[in-house]
Design an enzyme around this catalytic site. Structure first.
Site, PDB file in Angstrom:
ATOM      1  N   GLN A   1       0.811  -1.211   0.000  1.00  0.00           N
ATOM      2  CA  GLN A   1       0.000   0.000   0.000  1.00  0.00           C
ATOM      3  C   GLN A   1       0.850   1.268   0.000  1.00  0.00           C
ATOM      4  O   GLN A   1       0.322   2.371  -0.043  1.00  0.00           O
ATOM      5  CB  GLN A   1      -0.930  -0.004   1.220  1.00  0.00           C
ATOM      6  CG  GLN A   1      -1.942  -1.128   1.207  1.00  0.00           C
ATOM      7  CD  GLN A   1      -2.754  -1.219   2.491  1.00  0.00           C
ATOM      8  OE1 GLN A   1      -2.583  -0.428   3.416  1.00  0.00           O
ATOM      9  NE2 GLN A   1      -3.635  -2.201   2.564  1.00  0.00           N
TER      10      GLN A   1
ATOM     11  N   HIS B   1      -1.075   0.392   5.562  1.00  0.00           N
ATOM     12  CA  HIS B   1      -1.683   1.403   6.436  1.00  0.00           C
ATOM     13  C   HIS B   1      -0.806   2.644   6.624  1.00  0.00           C
ATOM     14  O   HIS B   1      -0.334   2.941   7.710  1.00  0.00           O
ATOM     15  CB  HIS B   1      -2.039   0.785   7.787  1.00  0.00           C
ATOM     16  CG  HIS B   1      -3.121  -0.247   7.706  1.00  0.00           C
ATOM     17  ND1 HIS B   1      -3.794  -0.715   8.817  1.00  0.00           N
ATOM     18  CD2 HIS B   1      -3.652  -0.915   6.648  1.00  0.00           C
ATOM     19  CE1 HIS B   1      -4.687  -1.625   8.441  1.00  0.00           C
ATOM     20  NE2 HIS B   1      -4.610  -1.764   7.129  1.00  0.00           N
TER      21      HIS B   1
ATOM     22  N   TYR C   1     -10.447   8.187  19.097  1.00  0.00           N
ATOM     23  CA  TYR C   1     -11.460   7.599  18.212  1.00  0.00           C
ATOM     24  C   TYR C   1     -11.507   6.063  18.269  1.00  0.00           C
ATOM     25  O   TYR C   1     -12.165   5.439  17.452  1.00  0.00           O
ATOM     26  CB  TYR C   1     -11.301   8.165  16.791  1.00  0.00           C
ATOM     27  CG  TYR C   1     -11.742   9.617  16.827  1.00  0.00           C
ATOM     28  CD1 TYR C   1     -13.059   9.973  16.564  1.00  0.00           C
ATOM     29  CD2 TYR C   1     -10.871  10.608  17.273  1.00  0.00           C
ATOM     30  CE1 TYR C   1     -13.492  11.276  16.695  1.00  0.00           C
ATOM     31  CE2 TYR C   1     -11.300  11.913  17.418  1.00  0.00           C
ATOM     32  CZ  TYR C   1     -12.608  12.249  17.132  1.00  0.00           C
ATOM     33  OH  TYR C   1     -13.054  13.535  17.293  1.00  0.00           O
TER      34      TYR C   1
END
Length: 351
Positions: free
Chosen positions: A62, A128, A231
């Site tokens: 990625q 990520h 979060y």
């Protein structure tokens, strides 16, 4: 009224896995290719040769050359920013980095390149990176940072940059009003934490930061990151492990951790994110939120009311292309990148 069936016009093709698009004066574009290239796309759609002078990029998985943002004052300072996977000296680890440079007058090279932020620590991972850049409009930038997949627990710790959003000055300085400035054991660049892998972020019309992030198997989220807030990842999530099975205690709520504004089960693998502030598609679309689905290959038009998602509309489903980025251009139209070996820059046309 909005167009019943908006269509996509091809602006440029032949881009290899494009990841981010920025807007240059005169109707030109600056586009990144994940393998490690920046290209200028002309008004006529001609894709220029690779811009020279890029830093070393860890391309693979990625990782690679990811987002790009053209400075609001480009016409006077010729400055733009790139976000990318930065290798360590030994080539064994990498992390997300943000650099600024000037585009030469002829558009052929980067000048005055300077890395203004480098995620710590570097990790041996190909996953990520996050890497969306947002201009806060006050001289600072927001940058989304992934948890690097193998280090998800670090998203809850403030002594590292994994699974965070950071806020820095355009020169790389730390704003004095960041929430963790002066707090022992916390890195001062951190704005919010407990994120997994944010590949879309934008400012809302009211100036607030919005972002979305990939969940694991299920649990992609939209969040409105506020200073100093947690979060939840990986303590709370609406997803599960790949192949099934709960993550951690398998809980979705915990005191001191924020709930998402919206989440998807199953995952749609969102990427790119933009609010439409123009009326180019009619009053019904103005103020809507747009994001791409990598997994299902559509552009998601999201209607909001009182800060909540009230409807979603799938656009461009016929193409079934992985949509990597979506941004509103200076002309008020939406521009879209498709993440393919023969990737395209599209312009969404209304009536």
């Amino acid at each position: 009224m909005a167009a019943a069936a908006p269509r996509a016009e091809v602006v440029a093709s032949g881009l290899e896995n494009p990841w981010g698009v920025g807007f240059l004066p005169g109707g030109r574009f600056l586009v990144t290719e994940k393998a490690g290239r920046v290209r200028v796309v002309g008004v006529d759609g001609k894709v220029g040769p690779p811009v020279v002078g890029l830093p070393a990029v860890a391309a693979g998985g990625q990782g690679g050359l990811l987002d790009v943002m053209v400075d609001a004052a480009f016409e006077t300072n010729r400055t733009f920013y790139i976000c990318y996977a930065e290798p360590d000296a030994a080539g064994m680890g990498n992390s997300t980095a943000l650099a600024r440079a000037q585009l030469s007058a002829d558009g052929s090279r980067m000048e005055g390149l300077r890395v203004i932020f480098s995620q710590r620590p570097k990790v041996a991972s190909r996953n990520h990176f996050g890497c969306r850049i947002v201009d806060a409009g006050d001289g600072t930038l927001f940058l989304t940072l992934g948890d690097r997949f193998s280090r998800k627990e670090d998203a809850q710790k403030l002594d590292n940059h994994l699974g965070k959003i950071v806020r820095i000055g355009k020169d790389g300085s730390v704003p004095k009003d960041n929430p963790f400035v002066g707090k022992t054991g916390a890195l001062p660049e951190i704005w919010s934490y407990g994120h997994r892998n944010g590949q879309g972020a934008t400012l809302a019309p009211d100036g607030k930061l919005w972002m979305h992030e990939h969940g694991p198997q299920g649990g992609d989220e939209i969040n409105i990151p506020q200073a100093g807030r947690n979060y939840g990842w990986p303590v709370i999530t609406y997803g599960e492990n790949y192949g099934g099975g709960k993550i951690g205690d398998g809980i979705t709520q915990k005191e001191g951790m924020e709930q998402p504004l919206h989440y998807w089960v199953p995952s749609i693998a969102p990427s790119g994110m933009a609010f439409l502030t123009s009326d180019r598609y009619g009053a019904g679309w103005k103020g809507n939120l747009f994001l791409g689905s990598l997994k299902f290959g559509y552009l998601d038009r999201i209607e909001l009311k009182d800060g909540k998602v009230v409807a979603e509309h799938k656009l461009l489903e016929d193409g079934r292309a992985r949509i990597r980025d979506v941004k509103q251009g200076p002309d008020g139209l939406l521009y879209i990148l498709t993440d393919e070996s023969n990737g395209k820059l599209l312009r969404l046309l209304g009536d």
